[in-house]
Design a protein around this motif. Structure first.
Motif, short mmCIF file in Angstrom:
data_model
loop_
_atom_site.label_atom_id
_atom_site.label_comp_id
_atom_site.label_asym_id
_atom_site.label_seq_id
_atom_site.Cartn_x
_atom_site.Cartn_y
_atom_site.Cartn_z
N ASP A 68 0.83 -1.21 0.00
CA ASP A 68 0.00 0.00 0.00
C ASP A 68 0.86 1.25 0.00
OD1 ASP A 68 -2.34 -1.52 0.05
OD2 ASP A 68 -2.26 -1.71 2.23
N GLY A 69 1.94 1.23 -0.75
CA GLY A 69 2.76 2.42 -0.92
C GLY A 69 3.80 2.63 0.17
N VAL A 70 3.74 1.84 1.23
CA VAL A 70 4.70 2.05 2.32
C VAL A 70 5.80 0.98 2.25
CG1 VAL A 70 5.03 2.21 4.81
CG2 VAL A 70 2.93 3.08 3.76
N ALA A 71 7.05 1.44 2.26
CA ALA A 71 8.19 0.55 2.09
C ALA A 71 8.66 0.01 3.44
CB ALA A 71 9.35 1.31 1.43
N SER A 72 9.09 -1.25 3.45
CA SER A 72 9.74 -1.74 4.66
C SER A 72 10.94 -2.60 4.29
CB SER A 72 8.76 -2.50 5.56
OG SER A 72 8.01 -3.40 4.81
N LEU A 73 12.01 -2.40 5.04
CA LEU A 73 13.29 -3.02 4.75
C LEU A 73 13.21 -4.54 4.98
CD1 LEU A 73 16.27 -2.45 4.09
CD2 LEU A 73 16.69 -2.13 6.52
N THR A 74 13.82 -5.27 4.07
CA THR A 74 13.89 -6.72 4.18
C THR A 74 14.38 -7.15 5.57
OG1 THR A 74 14.33 -7.02 1.83
CG2 THR A 74 15.11 -8.75 3.30
N CYS A 75 13.65 -8.04 6.21
CA CYS A 75 14.08 -8.54 7.52
C CYS A 75 13.41 -9.88 7.81
CB CYS A 75 13.74 -7.54 8.63
SG CYS A 75 11.98 -7.39 8.97
N THR A 76 13.84 -10.52 8.87
CA THR A 76 13.12 -11.66 9.40
C THR A 76 12.32 -11.19 10.60
OG1 THR A 76 14.83 -13.22 8.71
CG2 THR A 76 13.36 -13.95 10.46
N GLU A 77 11.03 -11.49 10.62
CA GLU A 77 10.19 -11.12 11.75
C GLU A 77 10.04 -12.31 12.69
OE1 GLU A 77 7.40 -7.56 10.01
OE2 GLU A 77 6.61 -9.60 9.91
N VAL A 78 10.06 -12.01 13.98
CA VAL A 78 9.90 -13.06 14.99
C VAL A 78 8.64 -12.78 15.80
CG1 VAL A 78 11.03 -14.34 16.86
CG2 VAL A 78 12.42 -13.13 15.15
N TYR A 79 7.73 -13.73 15.82
CA TYR A 79 6.47 -13.58 16.55
C TYR A 79 6.42 -14.54 17.74
CZ TYR A 79 4.62 -10.84 12.68
OH TYR A 79 4.42 -9.87 11.73
N ALA A 80 5.98 -14.02 18.89
CA ALA A 80 5.68 -14.88 20.04
C ALA A 80 4.21 -15.25 19.98
CB ALA A 80 5.98 -14.13 21.33
N VAL A 81 3.92 -16.53 20.11
CA VAL A 81 2.53 -17.01 20.06
C VAL A 81 2.21 -17.75 21.35
CG1 VAL A 81 0.81 -18.23 18.68
CG2 VAL A 81 2.89 -17.35 17.59
N THR A 82 1.20 -17.27 22.07
CA THR A 82 0.81 -17.89 23.35
C THR A 82 -0.60 -18.45 23.24
OG1 THR A 82 0.02 -15.75 24.09
CG2 THR A 82 2.26 -16.36 24.74
N GLU A 83 -1.00 -19.18 24.27
CA GLU A 83 -2.37 -19.73 24.33
C GLU A 83 -2.77 -20.41 23.04
OE1 GLU A 83 -5.11 -16.84 26.13
OE2 GLU A 83 -3.30 -15.86 26.89
N THR A 84 -1.93 -21.29 22.58
CA THR A 84 -2.21 -22.03 21.34
C THR A 84 -3.07 -23.26 21.62
OG1 THR A 84 -0.30 -23.47 21.60
CG2 THR A 84 0.07 -21.40 20.42
N GLY A 85 -3.26 -23.55 22.87
CA GLY A 85 -3.89 -24.82 23.23
C GLY A 85 -2.84 -25.90 23.45
N GLY A 86 -1.62 -25.58 22.98
CA GLY A 86 -0.49 -26.49 23.20
C GLY A 86 0.72 -25.69 23.63
N GLU A 87 1.87 -25.96 23.00
CA GLU A 87 3.10 -25.27 23.37
C GLU A 87 3.08 -23.79 22.93
OE1 GLU A 87 5.46 -26.88 24.96
OE2 GLU A 87 4.81 -28.96 24.70
N ASP A 88 3.81 -22.96 23.67
CA ASP A 88 4.08 -21.60 23.19
C ASP A 88 5.05 -21.68 22.02
OD1 ASP A 88 2.46 -20.61 25.13
OD2 ASP A 88 4.03 -19.62 26.29
N LEU A 89 4.90 -20.73 21.07
CA LEU A 89 5.73 -20.76 19.87
C LEU A 89 6.52 -19.47 19.70
CD1 LEU A 89 3.04 -22.12 17.34
CD2 LEU A 89 4.61 -23.46 18.77
N LEU A 90 7.67 -19.59 19.05
CA LEU A 90 8.46 -18.44 18.61
C LEU A 90 8.67 -18.64 17.11
CD1 LEU A 90 9.81 -15.98 20.07
CD2 LEU A 90 11.92 -17.29 20.05
N VAL A 91 7.90 -17.89 16.31
CA VAL A 91 7.85 -18.15 14.87
C VAL A 91 8.73 -17.16 14.10
CG1 VAL A 91 6.35 -18.34 12.85
CG2 VAL A 91 5.52 -19.08 15.10
N PHE A 92 9.65 -17.69 13.29
CA PHE A 92 10.55 -16.86 12.46
C PHE A 92 10.07 -16.91 11.01
CE2 PHE A 92 14.45 -16.15 15.10
CZ PHE A 92 13.99 -16.77 16.26
N THR A 93 9.78 -15.74 10.45
CA THR A 93 9.30 -15.74 9.07
C THR A 93 9.76 -14.47 8.34
OG1 THR A 93 7.33 -15.98 7.69
CG2 THR A 93 7.12 -14.61 9.65
#
Lengths: 255, 255, 255, 255
Positions: free
Chosen positions: A64-89
């Protein structure tokens, strides 16, 4: 910018989290899985880190017209019903060999700061032909991990993947073991010619079993159907081509 | 020489200057704009910096027998009738990914030393076909900049440019935002096959509106006419080819 | 991981050991020799070092599902019946020029720590055609070494190998001499088209004479027979092709 | 080894020596000149430095069985009848851009230690066609040098060489001027297809005039005759080809 810059976006308390790495690769299997997890657990996900590096391509993506520098994003995911996750994408792998090593170490550094002790590197393994049944091939840092993964449906084969595992997924195992991290690589079989949501689903199903959460597959199935349409056309073309000179290969594909 | 050497050639007082980056790229749109500005404001321009780097190709250019080492030249332009400018131009981009990052940071360092707070990175976006109407596509570091640019005729499209922005132009946005610099990339549509003065004119026209100066276009129009002659020949060849098998594409181009 | 990491796996007392380097290269001659030595002296071999480097490809190999990071393994071999050996082997060479230099220096560092004063770098020299008689071509760091090697059957030719010796084998000589290590490169002639156990046998035979040990060749001969079958098919195809237009080359091969 | 290692082999007192650089390049013109000078002044030449670098290809050359690591050799030449010389020669250029910069700086460091104040970088400029008359094109660091070189027969042309000068020859000018060294590049015209002793002779003749020495050309003329035979065959083949469809190009070549 240094050759590596890790931005702390937020901090989240995680309970013995499991690292999930899903960067682009064969059939985009790994990134499809990571994206699907973040979509399904959107409400439970928090962006915690951005990893920038001069080893990434020198480029920005534009949305949508806004630039963002190439990077790897790391997300913390809780309350999955199972294990907590640390997702790299992210959209890119490193551009050169030294960069792959540097990024894999950076991933493990972030993992360590969240007390990760278990790691799943996701990817695809190319079969070179259209496939019906989507097996998931495994590789691990320690033999003792094989039984549990086999119970979850993962196959371990004597000589596969033949060429080893290249890129950050392979290095998470190769470097992880040197730091005492148990790591497994889950590779969905895929033709290698197309983005492959079905292969991603097979990998996700293993993660569900191992990590105790459940996700819906609707959006992934939709993408699979789109791909199925593409594959249908390919089969059709092959079928027409084989009218003239039928071969074993044609029979195997179409049968 | 270090991997980066910035020669101070002169120092000029500038009033809140705007960075204009025009290095070679698609259709040479960016460098055409930068060169045209320096030509039109020749009397008002001062060479202030030369940026040398081992990331540039290992070569000299030769003019009238005198060699000069590959570099980026930075010109201060005053009394434009509008904003003061700091124009970055040269014959080469960096040769590798790490070098692009290093040079973009160097550009921002120089910009900072002149108190630049606004940055225009110029380039072309390839359409893959000869075009009649020259739109200018935009990308920005912050959504708030979009309205003013749209008023100046810039188009912002959901998924363009599809592959993101590669090279120093992209990095000025990606790294600029991390330093608090407002940066926009203006990309003139161009076939991508030829040096494109018409696309450069479209980008210049946006800059005039935004930065309050006026320039003549005579020399640029002359180059455009030369290119028009080349394009005319291409169309003619296409036209002849289409005599035998007319196609949609031919109709669109020639119509 | 640093750009170079040397893991000490074990330490073994060696008596004036001889360095044997057998990394992959032309005809896999060097690595076949190193692997065969380690197979034959399995009971007498101890893994003493693993050399990791970011100059290696960013990948793991997988065996029975367990991943291991690309590295060079160093084995100490005692009680050979002749000299003690320090054997360097692995699946990969460095990926770039600087890496080759770094690894060759690392090999010489390890060698120095074991008081190695003599070094054999092994490889193949491509002839570009199938061959009957497997000569071994030599190159040395000092002219005084030539006589003894000629006595062991090594040939020294005025202008061979024409293009010099590329990779870690060449650098062990080029850098070794600067450290006072006597080094020889033994290059088995090989077509260059196939893995060549016969060429490896020719090189092994020189080592036996020079270093005073004896090894069995059964497993190497088996691989040679497999290759012979492949070569037989190639000759057959050439023979059929030559039915139409016999040439000097065909006569030389088939005679 | 560090990324750069300069071995001091000998030290020779030189009187205001002139640097001659002749590394491999287009038509091998530069290296032919350097080699010929060292051959003709063999008795007056002393090897004074060897410059090793990890930027060179990772390889050794082999002569009569003895290996030597890729390097640039520097010879001091006295009693030439004219100026003292410091000749840089070798079998390889750097393998990457950064390496070219590093080596050119190293060359200038060595030059400085011998109080060189004048530098000739030698090379060939490709014309893309077989030529009869061998002009020498020049490029300099300072306009004031042009007149003397024109008097010695060097041509300075507005837009040549069109693509600038790439590699260490170009950088000796580009970096030399930043250190206050007067440097000229002499480029013999050459087809670019063959090693070209005639082009080398044309360059040598300029050096004779400028530096006040005289050399015999017998060995160079012999090589030229060998090449002439090769070129004769090429012309013959072109001539036969043109029997069917004569063209302007054929007329120009064969006349």
């Amino acid at each position: 910018m240094d050759e590596l810059d890790i931005d702390v976006v937020a901090d989240v308390e995680l309970d013995d989290p499991v690292l999930i790495e899903g960067l682009p690769g064969v059939g985009h299997v790994g990134s499809l899985v990571a994206e699907h997890l973040l979509e399904e657990f959107e409400a439970e996900s928090t962006l915690v880190r951005r990893i920038y590096s001069t080893a990434f391509p020198p480029q920005v993506s534009v949305e949508d017209g806004v630039a963002s520098l190439t990077c790897t994003e790391v997300y913390a995911v809780t309350e999955t019903g199972g294990e907590d996750l640390l997702v790299f994408t992210g959209d890119h792998q490193a551009q050169h060999g030294d960069g792959h090593y540097m990024l894999a170490e950076a991933f493990l550094d972030v993992a360590e700061s969240f007390d990760v002790s278990q790691c799943y590197a996701l990817g695809g393994v190319p079969t070179g032909e259209l496939i019906e049944s989507y097996d998931v091939i495994g590789a691990v840092t320690d033999e003792s991990m094989i039984d549990d993964l086999e119970d979850a449906g993962v196959e371990f084969r004597e000589d596969e993947p033949a060429g080893g595992i290249v890129g950050v997924s392979g290095l998470l195992l190769g470097l992880g073991v040197r730091r005492g991290v148990d790591a497994a690589c889950l590779m969905g079989e895929t033709s290698g010619y197309l983005v492959d949501p079905k292969s991603a689903r097979a990998v996700l199903s293993v993660l569900e079993t191992r990590l105790g959460f459940d996700v819906e597959y609707d959006s992934l199935d939709e993408r699979a159907e789109e791909m199925e349409a593409v594959m249908g056309k390919i089969r059709e073309m092959e079928s027409q081509a084989s009218m003239d000179v039928p071969s074993d290969d044609d029979l195997r594909y179409i049968g």
